[in-house]
Design an enzyme around this catalytic site. Structure first.
Site, PDB file in Angstrom:
ATOM      1  CG  ASP A 217      10.925  33.743  23.070  1.00 51.87           C
ATOM      2  OD1 ASP A 217      10.835  34.894  22.791  1.00 51.87           O
ATOM      3  OD2 ASP A 217      10.187  32.909  22.860  1.00 51.87           O
TER       4      ASP A 217
ATOM      5  CD  GLU B 286       1.961  41.680  17.243  1.00 46.66           C
ATOM      6  OE1 GLU B 286       0.423  41.217  16.794  1.00 46.66           O
ATOM      7  OE2 GLU B 286       2.576  40.726  17.691  1.00 46.66           O
TER       8      GLU B 286
HETATM    9  C1  UGA Z   1       4.295  35.856  19.771  1.00 47.83           C
HETATM   10  C2  UGA Z   1       4.735  37.292  19.634  1.00 47.83           C
HETATM   11  O1  UGA Z   1       6.314  37.243  19.357  1.00 47.83           O
HETATM   12  C3  UGA Z   1       4.870  37.978  20.880  1.00 47.83           C
HETATM   13  O2  UGA Z   1       5.355  39.234  20.930  1.00 47.83           O
HETATM   14  C4  UGA Z   1       3.241  38.047  21.445  1.00 47.83           C
HETATM   15  O3  UGA Z   1       3.361  38.591  22.701  1.00 47.83           O
HETATM   16  C5  UGA Z   1       2.878  36.532  21.428  1.00 47.83           C
HETATM   17  O4  UGA Z   1       3.125  35.679  20.143  1.00 47.83           O
HETATM   18  C6  UGA Z   1       1.239  36.920  21.669  1.00 47.83           C
HETATM   19  O5  UGA Z   1       0.476  36.491  20.620  1.00 47.83           O
HETATM   20  O6  UGA Z   1       1.021  37.143  22.942  1.00 47.83           O
HETATM   21  P1  UGA Z   1       5.591  33.946  21.274  1.00 47.83           P
HETATM   22  O7  UGA Z   1       6.762  33.346  20.789  1.00 47.83           O
HETATM   23  O8  UGA Z   1       4.246  33.039  20.873  1.00 47.83           O
HETATM   24  O9  UGA Z   1       5.358  35.157  20.904  1.00 47.83           O
HETATM   25  O10 UGA Z   1       5.538  34.426  22.771  1.00 47.83           O
HETATM   26  P2  UGA Z   1       6.311  34.067  23.948  1.00 47.83           P
HETATM   27  O11 UGA Z   1       7.426  34.321  23.709  1.00 47.83           O
HETATM   28  O12 UGA Z   1       5.954  32.977  24.896  1.00 47.83           O
HETATM   29  O13 UGA Z   1       5.854  35.306  24.967  1.00 47.83           O
HETATM   30  C7  UGA Z   1       6.312  36.708  24.566  1.00 47.83           C
HETATM   31  C8  UGA Z   1       6.959  37.410  25.715  1.00 47.83           C
HETATM   32  O14 UGA Z   1       5.934  37.497  26.888  1.00 47.83           O
HETATM   33  C9  UGA Z   1       8.152  36.855  26.115  1.00 47.83           C
HETATM   34  O15 UGA Z   1       9.091  38.010  26.248  1.00 47.83           O
HETATM   35  C10 UGA Z   1       7.819  36.195  27.273  1.00 47.83           C
HETATM   36  O16 UGA Z   1       8.788  36.001  28.320  1.00 47.83           O
HETATM   37  C11 UGA Z   1       6.524  37.024  27.839  1.00 47.83           C
HETATM   38  N1  UGA Z   1       5.813  36.172  28.682  1.00 47.83           N
HETATM   39  C12 UGA Z   1       5.305  34.979  28.282  1.00 47.83           C
HETATM   40  C13 UGA Z   1       5.194  36.469  29.843  1.00 47.83           C
HETATM   41  O17 UGA Z   1       5.550  37.697  30.599  1.00 47.83           O
HETATM   42  N2  UGA Z   1       4.423  35.732  30.610  1.00 47.83           N
HETATM   43  C14 UGA Z   1       3.790  34.815  30.360  1.00 47.83           C
HETATM   44  O18 UGA Z   1       3.144  33.898  31.109  1.00 47.83           O
HETATM   45  C15 UGA Z   1       4.196  34.128  29.078  1.00 47.83           C
HETATM   46 MN    MN Z   2       8.510  33.800  21.810  1.00 46.94          MN
END
Ligand code: UGA
Ligand code: MN
Length: 333
Positions: free
Chosen positions: A194, A279
């Site tokens: 995203d 991280e």
């Molecule tokens: C923030 C950080 O930018 C992420 O790199 C980090 O993994 C996340 O917090 C965290 O603390 O775990 P954020 O925007 O809150 O990111 O998270 P998302 O964008 O919702 O998810 C990160 C990635 O994991 C995305 O590529 C999303 O597609 C993937 N994701 C999310 C999954 O594969 N499964 C899920 O159930 C949710």
């Molecule tokens: Mn995100």
């Protein structure tokens, strides 16, 4: 009398013949003469013939320089392996489409897409087949107790952890099988589906020796977070929350060399790490703050943004579905 008439007629005839002959001779002489035709010549024609001459000269020059030119050996760019976790939701196809279009502009990029799913979905499979990118399609479901549930705040559990680790596992295994073994040029970057990535950030990270770092825009409740650079070294971090963390950086703010990833086969993301330490859980076994390589003009430029897509509202869709008039399920969104 008749004889005189005959004579006169003969003279007239001879004279007529002589004049015609002279005319003919003059005309023939004119034909052979060079004429000063400057005033008849069209300027257009002259331009065309001048340009033809120049074109010919240029063609000759090109031919000569091509003949002397040695085939230039460009050093191969290190491949950037981008690991992207992704999961099914309404905006997934839109996110992956946008991301794939960015990556199409980046040379030497290998996209490792890891679905948070018990199987590869047709939507992602099809999108990758049509993407025109070099890619590897994997899947790894998040364990149920680790997965965010509907209504949970997004910070409650880390996201994309098992998927990034699966991407790392595949990469290590695949690279080992390649010539060059552990000593291969390459860069590993974790790109969530995203975020918004400039093309410049990929050229910045391509020269990563161990771990390179740069600012991330619109993250952590701030305009940007970034490593603070003094004398070419990272000395601390500009962040609004727990700057004491070993590496208080977003996932989008660093890249690791493939060599370092291969030399540390156990390094991975710890899904049990406290909030905000994901991280750090990966980086602390790989590098020290002193070794970080600042990019993006000593971390003064924002070249990647932690954007988030609004969850679409489906109120009207649900109302129509209740009446049996919902959107056609066969149409992929
Ligand atoms: C923030 C950080 O930018 C992420 O790199 C980090 O993994 C996340 O917090 C965290 O603390 O775990 P954020 O925007 O809150 O990111 O998270 P998302 O964008 O919702 O998810 C990160 C990635 O994991 C995305 O590529 C999303 O597609 C993937 N994701 C999310 C999954 O594969 N499964 C899920 O159930 C949710
Ligand atoms: Mn995100």
């Amino acid at each position: 009398m008749a004889t005189r008439m005959k004579l006169k007629l003969k003279t007239v005839f001879v004279l007529y013949f002589m004049v015609s002959l002279l005319g003919l001779v003059y005309a023939l002489m004119q034909l052979g003469q060079r004429c000063d035709c400057t005033e008849h010549d069209m300027p257009k024609d002259r331009t065309i013939s001048r340009l033809r001459g120049e074109l010919h000269r240029f063609q000759e020059q090109i031919r000569k320089s091509e003949a002397t030119k040695q085939p230039q050996k460009q050093p191969a760019k290190p491949t950037i392996f981008v690991i992207t976790p992704t999961y099914a939701r309404l905006v997934q196809k839109a996110e992956l489409t946008r991301l794939s279009h960015t990556f199409l502009h980046v040379p030497q990029l290998h996209w490792i897409v890891v679905e948070d799913s018990p199987h590869k979905t047709p939507l992602v499979t099809d999108l990758l087949v049509k993407s025109g990118l070099t890619y590897t399609h994997l899947h790894m479901p998040t364990a149920k107790d680790r997965k965010l549930q509907e209504g949970d705040p997004s910070w409650l559990k880390p996201r994309g952890v098992e998927q990034r680790n699966e991407g790392l596992r595949w990469l290590r295994e695949d690279r080992r099988a390649q010539p060059g073994g552990d000593n291969q040029q390459g860069v590993v970057y974790f790109a969530d589906d995203d975020n918004t990535y400039s093309l410049q950030i990929f050229e910045e990270m391509r020269t990563t020796e161990r771990v390179s770092v740069w600012p991330v825009g619109l993250v952590g409740g701030m305009k940007y977070e970034r490593p603070v650079v003094e004398g070419g070294k990272v000395v601390r971090f500009h962040t609004g929350w727990r700057p004491s963390r070993p590496f208080p950086m977003d996932m989008a703010g660093f890249a690791v060399s493939l060599k370092l990833v291969l030399a540390n086969p156990e390094s991975c993301f710890d899904g049990d790490a406290p909030m905000g330490f994901l991280e750090s859980s990966f980086l602390q076994g790989l590098v020290t703050m002193d070794e970080l390589e600042p990019k993006a003009d000593n971390c003064s430029k924002v070249l990647v943004w932690h954007t988030r897509t609004e969850k679409p509202k489906m109120k009207r869709e649900e109302a129509l579905q209740a009446q049996g008039l919902g959107s056609d399920r066969a149409v992929e969104v």
